[in-house]
Design an enzyme around this catalytic site. Structure first.
Site, PDB file in Angstrom:
ATOM      1  N   SER A  81      14.918 -26.693  32.722  1.00 23.97           N
ATOM      2  CA  SER A  81      15.514 -27.779  31.746  1.00 23.97           C
ATOM      3  C   SER A  81      15.952 -28.964  32.263  1.00 23.97           C
ATOM      4  CB  SER A  81      16.469 -26.928  30.696  1.00 23.97           C
ATOM      5  OG  SER A  81      17.576 -26.590  31.511  1.00 23.97           O
TER       6      SER A  81
ATOM      7  N   TYR B 263      15.197 -17.247  20.584  1.00 26.21           N
ATOM      8  CA  TYR B 263      15.096 -17.738  22.186  1.00 26.21           C
ATOM      9  C   TYR B 263      15.436 -16.741  22.740  1.00 26.21           C
ATOM     10  CZ  TYR B 263      15.684 -21.419  25.646  1.00 26.21           C
ATOM     11  OH  TYR B 263      15.478 -22.341  26.615  1.00 26.21           O
TER      12      TYR B 263
ATOM     13  N   ASP C 105      18.491 -25.204  37.844  1.00 31.54           N
ATOM     14  CA  ASP C 105      17.561 -24.315  38.830  1.00 31.54           C
ATOM     15  C   ASP C 105      16.996 -25.216  39.801  1.00 31.54           C
ATOM     16  OD1 ASP C 105      17.440 -21.980  37.159  1.00 31.54           O
ATOM     17  OD2 ASP C 105      16.555 -23.346  35.649  1.00 31.54           O
TER      18      ASP C 105
ATOM     19  N   LYS D 234      14.051 -26.385  20.657  1.00 33.21           N
ATOM     20  CA  LYS D 234      14.858 -25.491  21.557  1.00 33.21           C
ATOM     21  C   LYS D 234      16.381 -25.116  20.734  1.00 33.21           C
ATOM     22  CE  LYS D 234      15.424 -25.422  25.983  1.00 33.21           C
ATOM     23  NZ  LYS D 234      15.974 -25.866  27.463  1.00 33.21           N
TER      24      LYS D 234
ATOM     25  N   ASP E  38      21.301 -22.202  40.537  1.00 31.67           N
ATOM     26  CA  ASP E  38      20.472 -20.955  41.214  1.00 31.67           C
ATOM     27  C   ASP E  38      19.478 -21.599  42.136  1.00 31.67           C
ATOM     28  OD1 ASP E  38      22.041 -19.525  39.451  1.00 31.67           O
ATOM     29  OD2 ASP E  38      20.113 -19.093  38.107  1.00 31.67           O
TER      30      ASP E  38
ATOM     31  N   ASP F  32      23.133 -24.720  33.444  1.00 30.12           N
ATOM     32  CA  ASP F  32      23.187 -24.490  34.989  1.00 30.12           C
ATOM     33  C   ASP F  32      21.727 -25.248  35.505  1.00 30.12           C
ATOM     34  OD1 ASP F  32      21.022 -23.100  33.976  1.00 30.12           O
ATOM     35  OD2 ASP F  32      21.542 -21.332  34.966  1.00 30.12           O
TER      36      ASP F  32
END
Length: 657
Positions: A100, A235, A113, A226, A165, A111
């Site tokens: 995202s 979702y 990625d 979303k 992450d 968060d």
């Protein structure tokens, strides 16, 4: 940040051809479309989908620090491996983002990625050893943990309060150029499968952004879809709905079909296209390409299992995969129904008969069905609970699949939002999480009585979870799974007040009489968690949501006799019953029945719920004893010396017209 006026496309016709088919329409945006798009942007703001400029700059600053840290570490590794100084100066190494954040649709507090791309002399073992040590030295880094044995190995951390992450990919290159394009299929040559999996997220994200006509229109539309999906509880990839990348690909396909449309039009067209889509025809953003690298790709002509996928949405980067392999008959039916309702609402919005806020009204899942299965996963400590809940949640789709196969069940709808569960007693330390599954039974036509036994459906699910927990050496004593049949009118006894309308005081007092264990339903936020974590927004449920009754008629009327009876199934404990692989379901049912009728071979008595729906629509609960049998465990890993207490679940219903 919300898009500014000059960022919204005014409908410049795009000569480039996008997608595998011609566009449906090349119509330019009108002034009314731009007004509706502005209203849409304003309607999204209260839900926190746009990040403030200050927070965005902080993320960029953190990623810059992390990138500098990576380059320093690569230089250190290069020196320890005695590379020439000239090579060390140009060896490179880079942090890429995906998901995202890379798509530009991340929300407040989301968060990041990230993927760390390294040259060939840097090993994965280096990443999980010396790089991990370097991260430990950084004062901004908190909650550092490595998951080296995961399907996609990852390091998780909080850097300056931003969750990140980090994946790792080692390319077959001596140096990493600054202008490296990860979409180049040639980069996959001579890579191990873990590196290919790690690269996949970035490659798919980059392809999506290159396959849409207008990125800003795509982003605003995706933010809208979303939010709508989260508000409507559809979702969740792990539970059989769609995850972020799948929603992004559906929106991208809509943009390809209407390349000159602005967001307000694209949202409406999204619902139009996918409410009428003839599944299981796949959604493709580009024609699949074969790179002759012998990697498995989604192809129903070659792979028989691919033919059974119900809602295929195919990733655009090689190796192409179906991102929705978890979708079941029930979850697809729920999503298609939501698409149709979304189309109806956006029709009203475009005709100025409704506002955009109507699209984001959360339906009351807990008023939608007459019957529910409540699944409860509990463990003695927070740490054990975290692992246990993750495993149980990853297998819930198996339970949904089992319920779907039951000849008397039309639909099994799991709510992706989980809730803190009750404790067995105030004295006992225990952390638990609940999931709720709405169930529709088939209408009775040929016979007056319908006997439904869900015991095997639930037991095969729990056996699967326990087997995996034992084989992965994760299982600890007092890790439990419980399943309960609960009527709609009983849900308020288990669920927090934020999702259920408040009941009269006497209703909650009836709960105190439940079972001998006297459940404590007080919510302790310090000892509870919800996985996946629902946002505060998606937890809010409008009290004005109309009540929908199930196929068996209107909601049952209150029963005075049932109020004094235990309404929720009591749990019983015994070693896990294990269904032998390959045994037919019918034989298993017969075997359990014959075993339960045996007079000598049982551990102890338990209780199961017998629900009788009488002609007057009263659902009466009575309790009957059931003998719990022992089962041969020779086909599973040996258990610890002490017996492991495992909850046995039995749910039997008798439905009458």
């Amino acid at each position: 940040m919300p898009p500014t006026a000059n960022q919204v496309s005014l409908g410049r016709e795009t000569p480039k051809h996008y997608g595998i088919t011609s566009p449906i329409s090349l119509v330019q945006a009108k002034e009314a479309d731009l007004v509706l798009t502005h209203r849409l942007t304003e309607a999204l703001k209260p839900y926190g989908v746009f990040e403030e400029e200050l927070e965005l700059q902080r993320r960029i600053h953190v990623l810059g620090k992390l990138n500098t840290l990576v380059k320093e570490w690569i230089r250190d590794v290069s020196e320890t491996k005695n590379l020439p100084a000239s090579v060390i100066e140009s060896v490179g190494g880079k942090i890429f983002t995906f998901g995202s954040y890379r798509l530009g649709v991340h929300t407040k507090g989301a968060d990041i990625d990230a993927l760390f791309v390294a040259p060939r002399h840097v090993e994965r073992t280096d990443f999980f050893s010396s790089f991990l040590d370097k991260l430990k030295e950084q004062e901004e880094v908190k909650d550092l943990r490595a998951v080296e044995e995961a399907f996609v190995p990852v390091i998780k951390l909080s850097f300056d309060s931003i969750e990140i992450d980090i994946l790792f990919a080692r390319l077959a290159l001596q140096t990493i150029p600054k202008n490296l394009d990860l979409r180049d299929d040639g980069l996959l040559k001579n890579l191990d499968i873990r590196c290919i999996r790690s690269l996949n997220g970035c490659r798919v994200t980059d392809e999506i952004l290159h396959l849409v006509p207008n990125i800003e229109n795509f982003r605003l539309t995706l933010r809208t879809i979303k939010l709508w999906a989260k508000r409507h509880n559809i979702y969740s990839n792990i539970l059989g709905f769609l995850g972020g990348v799948s929603w992004a690909m559906l929106v991208a396909r809509t943009c390809q079909l209407y390349p000159n449309a602005v967001a307000s039009t694209l949202v409406h067209k999204f619902f139009l296209v996918f409410s009428k889509w003839e599944w299981p025809n796949p959604v493709l953003l580009k024609q699949p390409e074969d790179c002759n690298l012998n990697l498995p790709v989604w192809d129903p002509r070659v792979t028989p299992s691919d033919r059974y996928h119900l809602m295929p949405i195919i990733t655009p980067a090689y190796p192409q995969q179906n991102s929705t392999y978890n979708v079941s008959v029930s979850t697809r039916a729920v999503m298609v129904d939501e698409f149709k309702q979304g189309l109806s609402i956006t029709d009203e919005i475009l005709q100025n008969k409704a506002e955009w806020s109507k699209l984001f009204e959360a339906p009351n899942f807990f008023q939608k069905y007459k019957h529910y299965i409540v699944l409860l996963a509990s463990a003695p400590t927070e740490k054990q609970h975290l692992e246990w809940v993750g495993l149980v949640e990853s297998k819930i789709r198996i339970l949904v699949g089992n319920l779907e196969k039951n000849e008397f069940i039309t639909l099994a709808h799991v709510n992706p939002q989980s809730f803190p569960g009750p404790r067995e007693s105030r004295e006992k330390e225990e952390v638990s999480t609940m999931w709720v599954i709405g169930v529709i039974f088939k209408k009775m036509e040929t016979s007056e009585n319908l006997n439904v036994d869900l015991t095997i459906d639930i037991q095969s699910f729990t056996d699967t979870v326990y087997r995996q927990a034992i084989s992965s050496k994760m299982f600890e004593a007092d890790m439990k799974i419980q399943a309960m049949h609960v009527k709609k009118r009983q849900l308020h006894q288990l669920l927090p007040s934020l999702v259920m309308p408040k009941r009269r005081k006497h209703s909650t007092e009836g709960l105190r009489q439940m079972n001998d264990s006297s459940l404590d339903l007080s919510l302790d936020s310090d000892n509870s968690m919800s996985v996946p974590s629902p946002t505060a927004l998606s937890a809010a449920v409008p009290t004005s949501t109309p009540v929908k009754s199930g196929p068996l008629g209107p909601p049952p009327s209150p029963i005075a006799a049932a109020a004094s009876q235990p309404e929720i199934q009591a749990s019983t404990m015994s070693p896990p019953a294990v269904k032998r692989p390959g045994s037919p379901m019918q034989e298993e049912r017969k075997r359990l029945k014959s075993d339960s009728e045996a007079t000598g071979n049982f551990l102890h008595f338990g209780l199961f719920i017998l629900c009788i729906l009488q002609p007057n629509n009263n659902l009466i609960i009575s309790l009957s004893p059931q003998r719990m049998v022992s089962t041969d465990l020779s086909d599973v890993p040996l258990l610890p010396a002490n017996p492991i207490p495992v909850v046995k679940n039995s749910i039997k219903l008798r439905l009458s017209r």
